[in-house]
Design an enzyme around this catalytic site. Structure first.
Site, mmCIF file in Angstrom:
data_model
loop_
_atom_site.group_PDB
_atom_site.id
_atom_site.type_symbol
_atom_site.label_atom_id
_atom_site.label_comp_id
_atom_site.label_asym_id
_atom_site.label_seq_id
_atom_site.Cartn_x
_atom_site.Cartn_y
_atom_site.Cartn_z
ATOM 1 N N ARG A 130 -23.830 -6.488 -7.026
ATOM 2 C CA ARG A 130 -23.417 -5.532 -8.065
ATOM 3 C C ARG A 130 -23.007 -4.171 -7.505
ATOM 4 O O ARG A 130 -23.034 -3.163 -8.200
ATOM 5 C CB ARG A 130 -24.512 -5.356 -9.126
ATOM 6 N N LYS A 152 -9.215 2.578 -5.567
ATOM 7 C CA LYS A 152 -8.607 1.418 -6.211
ATOM 8 C C LYS A 152 -8.769 0.209 -5.294
ATOM 9 O O LYS A 152 -8.337 0.242 -4.141
ATOM 10 C CB LYS A 152 -7.128 1.658 -6.479
ATOM 11 N N GLU A 194 5.387 5.719 1.490
ATOM 12 C CA GLU A 194 4.340 6.343 0.685
ATOM 13 C C GLU A 194 4.175 7.822 1.039
ATOM 14 O O GLU A 194 3.778 8.617 0.200
ATOM 15 C CB GLU A 194 3.011 5.602 0.871
ATOM 16 N N LYS A 235 -3.233 13.424 -2.838
ATOM 17 C CA LYS A 235 -3.853 12.316 -3.556
ATOM 18 C C LYS A 235 -5.287 12.653 -3.938
ATOM 19 O O LYS A 235 -5.733 12.344 -5.047
ATOM 20 C CB LYS A 235 -3.816 11.034 -2.721
ATOM 21 N N GLU A 245 -7.238 6.825 -13.647
ATOM 22 C CA GLU A 245 -5.843 6.700 -14.042
ATOM 23 C C GLU A 245 -5.664 6.672 -15.561
ATOM 24 O O GLU A 245 -4.955 5.835 -16.113
ATOM 25 C CB GLU A 245 -5.216 5.443 -13.427
ATOM 26 N N ARG A 249 -2.927 10.630 -12.750
ATOM 27 C CA ARG A 249 -2.984 9.787 -11.549
ATOM 28 C C ARG A 249 -1.856 8.758 -11.553
ATOM 29 O O ARG A 249 -1.435 8.284 -10.488
ATOM 30 C CB ARG A 249 -4.347 9.089 -11.445
ATOM 31 N N ASN A 253 2.155 6.371 -8.896
ATOM 32 C CA ASN A 253 2.862 5.095 -8.966
ATOM 33 C C ASN A 253 4.376 5.262 -9.013
ATOM 34 O O ASN A 253 5.089 4.336 -9.415
ATOM 35 C CB ASN A 253 2.395 4.299 -10.189
ATOM 36 N N HIS A 256 6.527 2.342 -8.134
ATOM 37 C CA HIS A 256 5.691 1.148 -8.072
ATOM 38 C C HIS A 256 5.965 0.147 -9.196
ATOM 39 O O HIS A 256 5.740 -1.051 -9.016
ATOM 40 C CB HIS A 256 4.213 1.534 -8.080
ATOM 41 N N HIS A 260 6.511 -3.176 -7.481
ATOM 42 C CA HIS A 260 5.580 -4.293 -7.621
ATOM 43 C C HIS A 260 6.286 -5.536 -8.157
ATOM 44 O O HIS A 260 5.970 -6.672 -7.757
ATOM 45 C CB HIS A 260 4.423 -3.907 -8.539
ATOM 46 N N HIS A 274 5.098 -4.054 1.186
ATOM 47 C CA HIS A 274 4.818 -3.167 0.052
ATOM 48 C C HIS A 274 5.615 -1.863 0.143
ATOM 49 O O HIS A 274 6.277 -1.449 -0.819
ATOM 50 C CB HIS A 274 3.320 -2.863 -0.017
#
Length: 375
Positions: A130, A152, A194, A235, A245, A249, A253, A256, A260, A274
């Protein structure tokens, strides 16, 4: 923009999250001191190092030696390199291997690798017992400026990228910029996309600095640490304001949503890395913005010119192999995490360094735009 430091001076960027703050330490030849930093951070802890078979050949021995020197018991979990490892089967294996290594909640997982390793190991750490703390040791430029920072973690679904995951912040990020010296040029270029993104989001001066100094970033001079520090600080500031997000935030992206979808259409393979997808995605975001009268065509062309000068792809036509049609890309965009009740959200731009969140974008407009880009 931060002040450039002398070569060899480590830079520390604080990620100021209440109760979960941590440092990003940036500099050359830091890996040898990893064990000492972990021992100071978590006395008596054991570690499980998650890495891939490519990184293991280059850097695992040094990481293990640093832990041995600090008196830390370390086990290793080595997986196949590549985006294909961000899947259920490898995730299960990593979780089971962490448990088999008897890593307890007071111990640490160490993600030694690029974005795939950071995402996968971080997600495994978030679920085993957990939640186990973890340390990011990013070995690619992309991971050092982006995926290792902000918590993330995720694996991919057959429906899209990073759709199965959790927010789980690391307790330390150690960005040894000397590790980038071993990267293939294509991987280094992909990571640079990036870096450029941060200038395009909200720092026109940084983008202009990159236009003038990108060769020094690649050469490994003090410009590299400077670029990484500027990116990480931007960042970190955004993450501290909006960890999960729910607000700005999402600006991170930029490129992205398109990118993506292109990655998924290419099968998450080495046809399109990527960062290469993000390069094309940012070009598309600026072209779409210009089409809507939000930014000037000159700004959109400036983005293309810089990314192409670095050697990054800027057009869908540059992706090798079969290209998706507009309907397929729209289907994949529909799985984007920023979609809200079926309405598309994009990060668009009013100019260099002037990106913003644009909700409720009409699907038909995006389809028409993509049809034109694919012609």
């Amino acid at each position: 923009m931060t002040v450039q430091l002398r070569p060899g001076d480590p830079i520390t960027v604080d990620v100021a999250l209440a109760g979960r703050a941590y440092d990003i330490v940036i500099g050359r030849s830091l890996l040898a001191g990893l064990g000492a930093r972990v021992a100071a951070l978590r006395p008596g802890a054991r570690v499980a190092i998650v890495t891939d078979d490519n990184v293991a050949k280059q850097h695992l021995a040094q990481a293990e030696a640093s832990f041995a020197q600090a008196g830390i018991e370390a086990s290793r979990i080595i997986i196949p390199a590549g985006e294909a490892s961000k899947c259920y089967a490898v995730f299960e294996r990593v979780c089971e291997d962490i448990v088999a290594a008897r890593i307890e909640r007071g111990d640490l997982v160490v993600a030694l690798g690029g974005g795939v390793i950071g995402d996968l190991a971080g997600f495994a750490a978030s679920t085993v017992r957990r939640g186990v703390d973890y340390v990011q040791v990013p070995t690619t430029l992309l991971a050092q400026v982006d995926s290792s920072v902000g918590g993330k973690t995720a694996i991919n679904s057959r429906h899209g990228k990073n759709l199965i995951g959790a927010f789980h912040q690391p307790v330390l990020v150690l960005a040894d910029t000397a590790l980038l010296d071993t990267l293939p040029e294509r991987i280094m270029r992909a990571g640079y996309a990036e870096v450029a993104k941060y200038g395009l989001i909200s720092d026109a001066d940084f983008f202009a600095w990159l236009e003038a100094n990108w060769r020094d970033v690649f050469a490994g001079t003090a410009a590299r640490e400077h670029a990484i520090a500027v990116s990480c600080r931007m960042k970190a500031d955004i993450v501290a304001r909006d960890e999960r997000e729910t607000g700005d935030r999402a600006l991170l992206n930029l490129g992205h949503t398109f990118g993506h979808a292109l990655e998924a259409a290419a099968g998450f393979s080495d046809r399109l890395y990527h960062g290469e997808a993000i390069s094309i995605g940012m070009v598309l975001a600026f072209a779409f913005s210009a089409r809507r009268g939000l930014c000037s065509p000159a700004d959109a062309e400036r983005v293309v010119r810089h990314l192409a000068a670095v050697g990054l792809p800027t057009r869908i036509a540059e992706i090798p192999g079969e290209r998706p049609d507009a309907d397929r890309l729209i289907e994949l965009i529909g799985q984007d995490k920023k979609v809200k009740r079926g309405r598309l959200t994009f990060i668009l731009a009013r100019g260099i360094g002037k990106s913003f969140i644009a909700p409720d974008i009409d699907v038909a407009d995006v389809r028409e735009f993509l049809t034109g880009q694919l012609a």
